[in-house]
Design a protein around this motif. Structure first.
Motif, short mmCIF file in Angstrom:
data_model
loop_
_atom_site.label_atom_id
_atom_site.label_comp_id
_atom_site.label_asym_id
_atom_site.label_seq_id
_atom_site.Cartn_x
_atom_site.Cartn_y
_atom_site.Cartn_z
N ALA A 1 -4.70 69.21 -11.59
CA ALA A 1 -4.29 67.84 -11.89
C ALA A 1 -4.09 66.99 -10.65
N MET A 2 -3.44 67.51 -9.62
CA MET A 2 -3.23 66.73 -8.39
C MET A 2 -4.58 66.39 -7.75
N ALA A 3 -5.47 67.36 -7.69
CA ALA A 3 -6.79 67.12 -7.10
C ALA A 3 -7.56 66.06 -7.90
N LYS A 4 -7.28 65.97 -9.19
CA LYS A 4 -7.93 64.97 -10.05
C LYS A 4 -7.15 63.66 -10.08
N SER A 5 -6.10 63.56 -9.27
CA SER A 5 -5.24 62.37 -9.21
C SER A 5 -4.63 62.02 -10.57
N TYR A 6 -4.46 63.02 -11.42
CA TYR A 6 -3.92 62.84 -12.77
C TYR A 6 -4.71 61.80 -13.57
N ILE A 7 -6.03 61.81 -13.36
CA ILE A 7 -6.93 60.95 -14.14
C ILE A 7 -7.63 61.86 -15.14
N PRO A 8 -7.34 61.69 -16.43
CA PRO A 8 -7.88 62.60 -17.45
C PRO A 8 -9.40 62.52 -17.55
N ASP A 9 -10.05 63.67 -17.46
CA ASP A 9 -11.51 63.74 -17.61
C ASP A 9 -11.95 63.22 -18.97
N ALA A 10 -11.19 63.55 -20.00
CA ALA A 10 -11.58 63.18 -21.37
C ALA A 10 -11.55 61.66 -21.58
N SER A 11 -10.92 60.94 -20.69
CA SER A 11 -10.77 59.49 -20.86
C SER A 11 -11.70 58.67 -19.97
N LYS A 12 -12.60 59.31 -19.27
CA LYS A 12 -13.45 58.59 -18.30
C LYS A 12 -14.14 57.38 -18.93
N GLU A 13 -14.59 57.49 -20.18
CA GLU A 13 -15.29 56.36 -20.82
C GLU A 13 -14.33 55.23 -21.19
N ASP A 14 -13.04 55.49 -21.20
CA ASP A 14 -12.04 54.47 -21.53
C ASP A 14 -11.43 53.82 -20.29
N ILE A 15 -11.75 54.35 -19.12
CA ILE A 15 -11.18 53.85 -17.87
C ILE A 15 -12.17 52.89 -17.21
N ILE A 16 -11.71 51.69 -16.91
CA ILE A 16 -12.54 50.65 -16.30
C ILE A 16 -12.51 50.77 -14.78
N ALA A 17 -11.33 50.98 -14.22
CA ALA A 17 -11.17 51.11 -12.77
C ALA A 17 -9.91 51.92 -12.50
N ASN A 18 -9.87 52.58 -11.36
CA ASN A 18 -8.67 53.34 -11.01
C ASN A 18 -8.60 53.61 -9.52
N THR A 19 -7.37 53.79 -9.05
CA THR A 19 -7.15 54.30 -7.70
C THR A 19 -7.02 55.81 -7.81
N LYS A 20 -7.00 56.44 -6.68
CA LYS A 20 -6.61 57.84 -6.62
C LYS A 20 -5.08 57.86 -6.66
N LEU A 21 -4.51 59.03 -6.65
CA LEU A 21 -3.06 59.17 -6.56
C LEU A 21 -2.65 58.75 -5.14
N VAL A 22 -1.76 57.79 -5.04
CA VAL A 22 -1.33 57.26 -3.75
C VAL A 22 0.05 57.82 -3.45
N MET A 23 0.15 58.53 -2.35
CA MET A 23 1.41 59.15 -1.96
C MET A 23 2.40 58.09 -1.46
N PRO A 24 3.69 58.42 -1.43
CA PRO A 24 4.69 57.46 -0.92
C PRO A 24 4.33 57.00 0.50
N ASN A 25 4.60 55.73 0.75
CA ASN A 25 4.35 55.09 2.05
C ASN A 25 2.88 55.08 2.43
N ALA A 26 2.01 55.01 1.43
CA ALA A 26 0.58 54.89 1.65
C ALA A 26 0.02 53.79 0.74
N THR A 27 -1.18 53.38 1.00
CA THR A 27 -1.84 52.36 0.19
C THR A 27 -3.27 52.77 -0.09
N GLU A 28 -3.82 52.20 -1.14
CA GLU A 28 -5.25 52.34 -1.44
C GLU A 28 -5.73 51.02 -2.02
#
Length: 154
Positions: A93-120
Motif C-alpha cells: 500500500a505505501m509503495a502504491k501511495s494508497y491509490i487503489p488499483d481497482a479505482s484507476k478508471e474513476d481517478i482523474i488525477a492524483n499525487t503520490k503520497l507526500v511525506m510531512p514537510n515535503a511537496t509534490e
C-alpha cells in the motif's frame, strides 16, 4: 519588410503564449493548520478543460503525517474511499501511495503520497464536462474527513 513581419509574428506568438500561461489554474493545498485530517481548502474552482497545476504542500500541520490528493469522477468517492480502506491490509500500500488499483478508471488525477514537510506538484487538464468532482486523501482513515470538491464550470 520581412523583418517587420517576423517581429510582428513573434509579438503575436508571445502574446498568445502569455495568454495560454495565464489560463493555467495554480492551486496549492496544505493540511489544515488546526485539523490534521483536513485540507486548508475544500472548495476549488476551475474551468472545463483548463490546465491545472496543483501543489500538495504537506507542511504546517499540528500532527504531521503523509497525505495525497486524488481527484475522482462524480459519484465515485464512496467506492474509492472503501477501496482505500481495504488497502490497509495490502503490504504494498505505501509503495502504491494508497491509490487503489481497482479505482484507476474513476481517478482523474492524483499525487503520490507526500511525506510531512515535503511537496509534490502535478499538472493535469480539468474535466471537459462541467460538474462537481470530489477530491480526497486516501491515506488510511483520512478520506472520511480530508476531502473537498473541485467545481468545474463552463
Amino acid at each position: 519588410m520581412k523583418k517587420l513581419a517576423a517581429i510582428t509574428a513573434l509579438a503575436v506568438f508571445a502574446t498568445f503564449a502569455s495568454a495560454q500561461d495565464a489560463e493555467v489554474a495554480a492551486i496549492e493545498l496544505k493540511p489544515h493548520a488546526s485539523n490534521p485530517l483536513g485540507y486548508d481548502k475544500t472548495d476549488l474552482s476551475v474551468k472545463a478543460g483548463q490546465k491545472v497545476k496543483l501543489t500538495l504542500n504537506n507542511t504546517g500541520s499540528i500532527a504531521p503525517q503523509p497525505h495525497n490528493f486524488i481527484l475522482i469522477k462524480p459519484g465515485k468517492d464512496q467506492a474509492v474511499g472503501a477501496q482505500a480502506n481495504a488497502m490497509m491490509t495490502d503490504p504494498q500500500a505505501m509503495a502504491k501511495s494508497y491509490i487503489p488499483d481497482a479505482s484507476k478508471e474513476d481517478i482523474i488525477a492524483n499525487t503520490k503520497l507526500v511525506m510531512p514537510n515535503a511537496t509534490e506538484t502535478i499538472e493535469f487538464t480539468a474535466p471537459a464536462e462541467a460538474g462537481d468532482y470530489p477530491f480526497m486523501c486516501t491515506f488510511p482513515g483520512h478520506w472520511l474527513l480530508m476531502k473537498g470538491v473541485m467545481h468545474v464550470t463552463k
